[in-house]
Design a protein around this motif. Structure first.
Motif, PDB file in Angstrom:
ATOM      1  N   CYS A  14      -7.282   5.331   1.049  1.00  0.00           N
ATOM      2  CA  CYS A  14      -7.338   3.930   0.601  1.00  0.00           C
ATOM      3  C   CYS A  14      -7.205   3.854  -0.910  1.00  0.00           C
ATOM      4  O   CYS A  14      -6.550   2.976  -1.444  1.00  0.00           O
ATOM      5  N   LEU A  17      -3.612   4.638  -1.988  1.00  0.00           N
ATOM      6  CA  LEU A  17      -2.562   3.834  -1.364  1.00  0.00           C
ATOM      7  C   LEU A  17      -1.624   3.271  -2.438  1.00  0.00           C
ATOM      8  O   LEU A  17      -2.064   2.696  -3.413  1.00  0.00           O
ATOM      9  N   TYR A  42      -2.695   3.743  10.647  1.00  0.00           N
ATOM     10  CA  TYR A  42      -3.667   2.928   9.899  1.00  0.00           C
ATOM     11  C   TYR A  42      -3.197   2.717   8.449  1.00  0.00           C
ATOM     12  O   TYR A  42      -3.190   1.600   7.935  1.00  0.00           O
ATOM     13  N   LYS A  45      -0.294   0.327   8.173  1.00  0.00           N
ATOM     14  CA  LYS A  45      -0.697  -1.083   8.298  1.00  0.00           C
ATOM     15  C   LYS A  45      -1.282  -1.589   6.978  1.00  0.00           C
ATOM     16  O   LYS A  45      -1.008  -2.718   6.564  1.00  0.00           O
ATOM     17  N   LEU A  46      -2.100  -0.764   6.354  1.00  0.00           N
ATOM     18  CA  LEU A  46      -2.674  -1.177   5.064  1.00  0.00           C
ATOM     19  C   LEU A  46      -1.563  -1.387   4.038  1.00  0.00           C
ATOM     20  O   LEU A  46      -1.571  -2.358   3.273  1.00  0.00           O
ATOM     21  N   LYS A  48       1.538  -2.196   4.574  1.00  0.00           N
ATOM     22  CA  LYS A  48       2.295  -3.415   4.877  1.00  0.00           C
ATOM     23  C   LYS A  48       1.497  -4.660   4.491  1.00  0.00           C
ATOM     24  O   LYS A  48       2.060  -5.639   4.004  1.00  0.00           O
ATOM     25  N   THR A  49       0.188  -4.595   4.700  1.00  0.00           N
ATOM     26  CA  THR A  49      -0.676  -5.724   4.318  1.00  0.00           C
ATOM     27  C   THR A  49      -0.588  -5.959   2.806  1.00  0.00           C
ATOM     28  O   THR A  49      -0.364  -7.080   2.345  1.00  0.00           O
ATOM     29  N   VAL A  50      -0.748  -4.881   2.059  1.00  0.00           N
ATOM     30  CA  VAL A  50      -0.713  -4.995   0.593  1.00  0.00           C
ATOM     31  C   VAL A  50       0.658  -5.503   0.126  1.00  0.00           C
ATOM     32  O   VAL A  50       0.753  -6.376  -0.743  1.00  0.00           O
ATOM     33  N   LEU A  52       2.753  -7.397   1.692  1.00  0.00           N
ATOM     34  CA  LEU A  52       2.896  -8.834   1.970  1.00  0.00           C
ATOM     35  C   LEU A  52       2.127  -9.673   0.962  1.00  0.00           C
ATOM     36  O   LEU A  52       2.600 -10.720   0.511  1.00  0.00           O
ATOM     37  N   TYR A  53       0.958  -9.186   0.578  1.00  0.00           N
ATOM     38  CA  TYR A  53       0.184  -9.930  -0.423  1.00  0.00           C
ATOM     39  C   TYR A  53       0.830  -9.869  -1.804  1.00  0.00           C
ATOM     40  O   TYR A  53       0.770 -10.821  -2.571  1.00  0.00           O
ATOM     41  N   ARG A  54       1.428  -8.736  -2.130  1.00  0.00           N
ATOM     42  CA  ARG A  54       2.141  -8.654  -3.423  1.00  0.00           C
ATOM     43  C   ARG A  54       3.258  -9.685  -3.461  1.00  0.00           C
ATOM     44  O   ARG A  54       3.482 -10.357  -4.462  1.00  0.00           O
ATOM     45  N   LYS A  55       3.950  -9.807  -2.363  1.00  0.00           N
ATOM     46  CA  LYS A  55       5.056 -10.746  -2.286  1.00  0.00           C
ATOM     47  C   LYS A  55       4.535 -12.174  -2.441  1.00  0.00           C
ATOM     48  O   LYS A  55       5.102 -12.981  -3.142  1.00  0.00           O
ATOM     49  N   LEU A  56       3.419 -12.420  -1.789  1.00  0.00           N
ATOM     50  CA  LEU A  56       2.802 -13.747  -1.893  1.00  0.00           C
ATOM     51  C   LEU A  56       2.481 -14.081  -3.351  1.00  0.00           C
ATOM     52  O   LEU A  56       2.709 -15.196  -3.815  1.00  0.00           O
TER      53      LEU A  56
END
Lengths: 86, 197
Positions: A14, A17, A42, A45-46, A48-50, A52-56
């Protein structure tokens, strides 16, 4: 691999990452991920989550009204400064 | 995007009282500062206050900016402090509402299903953005601030710890829990959308 060692490794994953997994501090993590499918999924997935948030965060725009108000205050403060100079 | 040399020229004009030059700096970095303010405070009203107060303070203190960092870094730190003050004023969830560590043992008791590459074309883009924002808002502040600074804005563990006045190891723990929470939220949404089975 189970128990504390496994848990510590995942905590390290983590922390690293997004780092270059080929760099020396990450070599043991990389080695583990190659062997452990569940951990690999696992971590993926983390990641990909990060991502997507960076893009946001990059998509956000200041509303025009907010900028108009700010610019008015910026130019108004100049007038106030001039008023004080007189 | 302007280079550092051009930015220095604009800054020099701004320091001499040229408000057009300062407005140029706002236009260059405004979206990033507003984005930070919006994510950290979790609502538009507070984000607007933080955004405007940040640049107005930068304007007032421009003569104190020595150029040891980039102008953006300097303004960014002002914005973080402003946002943290705003959150503390509200005192909402700032010190409590703990999240648990991910259940790593369970992770190995059952086979994990991987996610496909998530294309934004697969989902209603606006609804997806709202879902991501809502999930972030659900995160207690102590985790949210760490996630925003570390993952969304790329600060180091040490820098994040210093800004938030917590230890680096606490920063790592909060980050791990925040990522896990958001992953779970996102997973639920993707299942609702039929993207994951």
């Amino acid at each position: 691999m189970k128990g504390k060692h496994h848990s510590k490794l995942l905590k390290d994953i983590c922390d690293f990452l997004g780092s270059d997994l080929d760099s020396p501090p990450c070599s043991s993590i990389k080695e583990h991920l190659e062997k452990c499918k569940n951990c690999e999924i696992y971590v993926d997935k983390l990641k990909k989550t990060v991502a997507l948030y960076r893009k946001l965060s990059m998509d956000t725009k200041v509303p025009d009204r907010v900028n108009r108000e700010l610019f008015a205050k910026i130019y108004f403060s100049k007038d106030k400064d001039k008023g004080r100079e007189k | 995007m302007v280079n550092r040399l051009e930015e220095d020229k604009i800054l020099q004009r701004a320091r001499q009282g040229d408000r057009d030059a300062f407005a140029e700096l706002v236009k260059m970095y405004g979206d990033r500062i507003y984005g930070l303010a919006l994510r950290m405070t979790g609502n538009e009203k507070d984000a607007e206050d933080v955004y405007q107060d940040t640049f107005l303070m930068a304007l007032r203190k421009l003569d104190q900016f020595k150029g040891e960092s980039s102008f953006f870094t300097w303004v960014y730190h002002i914005a973080i402090n402003m946002a943290i003050s705003k959150i503390k004023q509200r005192k909402k969830n700032f010190s409590e509402n703990g999240l648990e560590d991910p259940d790593f043992d369970r992770l190995h008791q059952e086979p994990q299903k991987s996610w496909p590459d998530i294309e934004l074309t697969q989902v209603d883009r606006e609804r997806f953005r709202k879902k991501l924002s809502k999930a972030l808002e659900k995160l207690p502040e102590i985790y949210r601030t760490v996630f925003i600074l570390r993952d969304m804005h790329g600060l180091s563990t040490e820098e994040t710890a210093r800004i938030l006045e917590i230890t680096p190891s606490n920063t790592k723990i909060r980050l791990m829990r925040a990522r896990n929470f958001l992953k779970n939220e996102l997973e639920s949404f993707l299942k609702e959308e039929g993207i994951l089975l």
